[in-house]
Design a protein around this motif. Sequence first.
Motif, short mmCIF file in Angstrom:
data_model
loop_
_atom_site.label_atom_id
_atom_site.label_comp_id
_atom_site.label_asym_id
_atom_site.label_seq_id
_atom_site.Cartn_x
_atom_site.Cartn_y
_atom_site.Cartn_z
N UNK A 1 12.24 7.48 -2.04
CA UNK A 1 13.29 6.53 -2.43
C UNK A 1 13.02 5.90 -3.78
N UNK A 2 11.93 6.30 -4.44
CA UNK A 2 11.57 5.68 -5.71
C UNK A 2 10.89 4.33 -5.54
N UNK A 3 10.36 4.08 -4.34
CA UNK A 3 9.70 2.80 -4.04
C UNK A 3 8.20 3.00 -4.11
N UNK A 4 7.53 2.13 -4.83
CA UNK A 4 6.08 2.22 -4.98
C UNK A 4 5.39 1.65 -3.75
N UNK A 5 4.22 2.16 -3.47
CA UNK A 5 3.38 1.61 -2.39
C UNK A 5 2.05 1.20 -2.98
N UNK A 6 1.69 -0.05 -2.77
CA UNK A 6 0.37 -0.55 -3.19
C UNK A 6 -0.50 -0.63 -1.94
N UNK A 7 -1.49 0.22 -1.90
CA UNK A 7 -2.46 0.25 -0.82
C UNK A 7 -3.38 -0.95 -1.03
N UNK A 8 -3.26 -1.98 -0.16
CA UNK A 8 -3.90 -3.27 -0.46
C UNK A 8 -4.48 -3.95 0.77
N UNK A 9 -5.40 -3.31 1.46
CA UNK A 9 -6.03 -4.01 2.59
C UNK A 9 -6.83 -5.21 2.10
N UNK A 10 -7.04 -6.16 3.00
CA UNK A 10 -7.67 -7.43 2.63
C UNK A 10 -8.79 -7.76 3.58
N UNK A 11 -9.70 -8.61 3.13
CA UNK A 11 -10.85 -8.99 3.95
C UNK A 11 -11.29 -10.39 3.59
N UNK A 12 -11.73 -11.14 4.62
CA UNK A 12 -12.28 -12.46 4.33
C UNK A 12 -11.88 -13.55 5.30
N UNK B 1 -1.47 -13.82 -7.47
CA UNK B 1 -1.10 -14.98 -6.65
C UNK B 1 -1.65 -14.85 -5.24
N UNK B 2 -1.74 -13.63 -4.73
CA UNK B 2 -2.27 -13.41 -3.39
C UNK B 2 -3.76 -13.69 -3.32
N UNK B 3 -4.50 -13.30 -4.36
CA UNK B 3 -5.95 -13.47 -4.32
C UNK B 3 -6.54 -13.54 -5.71
N UNK B 4 -7.61 -14.34 -5.82
CA UNK B 4 -8.39 -14.39 -7.05
C UNK B 4 -9.37 -13.23 -7.13
N UNK B 5 -9.52 -12.50 -6.02
CA UNK B 5 -10.47 -11.38 -5.96
C UNK B 5 -9.72 -10.07 -5.73
N UNK B 6 -8.95 -9.67 -6.73
CA UNK B 6 -8.24 -8.40 -6.67
C UNK B 6 -9.15 -7.33 -7.26
N UNK B 7 -9.53 -6.37 -6.42
CA UNK B 7 -10.44 -5.31 -6.86
C UNK B 7 -9.68 -3.99 -6.93
N UNK B 8 -9.58 -3.46 -8.12
CA UNK B 8 -8.88 -2.20 -8.30
C UNK B 8 -9.83 -1.06 -7.92
N UNK B 9 -9.50 -0.36 -6.86
CA UNK B 9 -10.36 0.69 -6.35
C UNK B 9 -10.15 1.99 -7.12
N UNK B 10 -8.90 2.41 -7.21
CA UNK B 10 -8.56 3.63 -7.93
C UNK B 10 -7.05 3.71 -8.03
N UNK B 11 -6.55 4.77 -8.63
CA UNK B 11 -5.11 4.96 -8.68
C UNK B 11 -4.62 5.85 -7.54
N UNK B 12 -5.51 6.28 -6.66
CA UNK B 12 -5.17 7.15 -5.55
C UNK B 12 -4.88 6.32 -4.30
N UNK B 13 -3.61 6.26 -3.93
CA UNK B 13 -3.25 5.55 -2.70
C UNK B 13 -4.01 6.16 -1.53
N UNK B 14 -4.59 5.33 -0.70
CA UNK B 14 -5.46 5.76 0.39
C UNK B 14 -6.89 5.31 0.16
#
Length: 295
Positions: free
Chosen positions: A114-125, A155-168
């Motif tokens: 559908x042209x909609x992006x998905x941000x794989x963004x699990x959280x912990x803490x 805005x969601x977190x001060x600790x945003x860690x970019x893992x990779x560009x590969x969703x999953x």
Amino acid sequence: MTVAFVGAGNMGGALVERLCEAHMPVTVCDTDPLRQQQALAAGASLADTPLSAVAQLGPEDALVIVVVDADQCREVLWGEQGAASGLQAGQAVVLCPTIAPEDTVAIAERLAEQGIACIDAPMSGGPQRARDGRMSLMVAAPPAVLERHADLLAALSLNVMRISERVGDGARTKLVNNLLAGINLVGAAEVLALAERMGLDLTTTLDVIERSSGQSWIGSDRMRRAIDGDLAPRAHVTLLEKDTRLAVAAARSVGFEGPLGARAARVFEQAHEGGMAGLDDAALLSFLRQNSPRP
């Protein structure tokens, strides 16, 4: 920026409060009347369905999903009154639950049609860290997608860690983290049950552990509550049961079998079978007290 939220439980509700405090327009869909009232009190608007929750999103806004598992994610997006039919190209879905990497990839591929992006963004803490912006947010998506939604992620977190560009890869990282969290928690509960059997004071023992080589954040957090008899659920036993099970399955899918992961997963499964599913996972101390036979 307008944000739609489906799932305003312990973690989702904390994030809703955080965004409302930052004066972002937030629309919340949650089936629990208590969570609905909490969202209203925080300053959010309510929607009856995921589809109506995304109705006011602009061309580069996002839907944040904070439910429990992959089946619930699919229901939010493609069930009756699912959000996907109301999303537009250029918008994004921020996928926060701990789910199997293959489920994350499948959801992303379906959204991409559908042209909609998905941000794989699990959280912990935990909820308090989520509320304070100190939780870990592990994101994986193409760089252009992350840049387009960088303000929301910040805005969601001060600790945003970019893992990779590969969703999953966000999901894979979260499973690795949560498997270690599960191992650490089982270990902390085991040694405190042992300390008690030896006649040691548990508070003093945990004080020593926290200043010594056995320290772990989850061990300290959960065992302090367990010692106090506080088992009100912040994170149910079933969550780490699910996460450790998924992590062990992911390990086996790449031909890896470690000595501890499956054993820790089995302890959570046994605690669930023992009637502790609805309790905080600090209940592992009580479980091991009850299930460690005396000579």
